[in-house]
Write a protein that holds these residues in place. Structure first.
Motif, PDB file in Angstrom:
ATOM      1  N   GLU A  77       0.826  -1.202   0.000  1.00 18.02           N
ATOM      2  CA  GLU A  77       0.000   0.000   0.000  1.00 18.02           C
ATOM      3  C   GLU A  77       0.864   1.257   0.000  1.00 18.02           C
ATOM      4  N   ALA A  78       1.993   1.220   0.723  1.00 21.88           N
ATOM      5  CA  ALA A  78       2.880   2.376   0.771  1.00 21.88           C
ATOM      6  C   ALA A  78       3.502   2.632  -0.597  1.00 21.88           C
ATOM      7  N   GLY A  79       3.719   1.586  -1.385  1.00 21.91           N
ATOM      8  CA  GLY A  79       4.287   1.757  -2.719  1.00 21.91           C
ATOM      9  C   GLY A  79       3.287   2.335  -3.703  1.00 21.91           C
ATOM     10  N   GLY A  80       2.021   2.129  -3.419  1.00 22.59           N
ATOM     11  CA  GLY A  80       0.984   2.640  -4.309  1.00 22.59           C
ATOM     12  C   GLY A  80       1.136   2.077  -5.713  1.00 22.59           C
ATOM     13  N   PRO A  81       0.830   2.875  -6.724  1.00 25.45           N
ATOM     14  CA  PRO A  81       0.896   2.389  -8.105  1.00 25.45           C
ATOM     15  C   PRO A  81       2.328   2.162  -8.594  1.00 25.45           C
ATOM     16  N   VAL A  86      10.245   2.206  -2.283  1.00 26.42           N
ATOM     17  CA  VAL A  86      11.448   2.854  -2.812  1.00 26.42           C
ATOM     18  C   VAL A  86      11.151   3.493  -4.159  1.00 26.42           C
ATOM     19  N   GLN A  87      10.450   2.783  -5.027  1.00 24.06           N
ATOM     20  CA  GLN A  87      10.099   3.344  -6.332  1.00 24.06           C
ATOM     21  C   GLN A  87       9.193   4.560  -6.177  1.00 24.06           C
ATOM     22  N   ARG A  88       8.269   4.508  -5.208  1.00 19.78           N
ATOM     23  CA  ARG A  88       7.407   5.663  -4.965  1.00 19.78           C
ATOM     24  C   ARG A  88       8.237   6.862  -4.535  1.00 19.78           C
TER      25      ARG A  88
END
Length: 163
Positions: A77-81, A86-88
């Motif tokens: 959920e923290a990464g989202g889409p 880390v990518q977010r």
């Protein structure tokens, strides 16, 4: 307004409003502090194993106490889409850099981006706290006491090793 207030006598405004400048400066200071903390954490874990002797972060302790599936779900959920946290974070940094590189500085766009990033972090922290409190609510009183003892021991261990 008078010339003392920064506005010309003819009433035409030039530049940003003072409150926008102050808000931008405060936001920049907060972001620099966060970057400093992240850089410090990276340095702490780079190279040799360092002996920092400090109590663990409460958020990290909360996260570690959750079961593996809950932690995985929260990370997703923290990464989202973007797929990962880390990518977010990289995407957030790229958006800030893009705003900074524009020929005309758009303080409102930067503030909106920083607010959006802060809101996303806050939402993650709330989800983490809610999951942890739900876990604690399911514990028997003795389990909660044992857990509290473990938390106190971790903090005491870190505090006792500090110079």
């Amino acid at each position: 307004m008078s010339e003392q207030d920064g506005a010309p006598k003819n009433g035409a405004r030039t530049g940003m409003r003072r409150w926008v400048k102050l808000l931008l400066a405060a936001s920049l200071a907060l972001n620099l502090a966060v970057i400093g903390l992240a850089a410090g954490a990276a340095l702490r874990h780079a190279g040799q194993k360092k002996n920092w002797h400090r109590p663990p972060d409460v958020g990290a302790m909360i996260f570690r106490e959750l079961d593996r599936d809950t932690r995985r779900q929260l990370r997703q959920e923290a990464g989202g889409p973007h797929g990962s946290y880390v990518q977010r974070r990289h995407a957030e940094a790229e958006r800030v850099i893009a705003i900074l590189r524009k020929d005309t500085f758009d303080a409102e766009a930067l503030l909106a981006e920083l607010r959006q990033q802060a809101d996303a972090r806050h939402d993650f922290h709330l989800k983490l706290q809610n999951a942890w409190v739900r876990k604690l609510a399911e514990m028997a009183p003795k389990e909660r006491q044992d857990f509290a003892d473990r938390v106190a021991e971790r903090f005491a261990r870190g505090a006792a090793k500090r110079p």
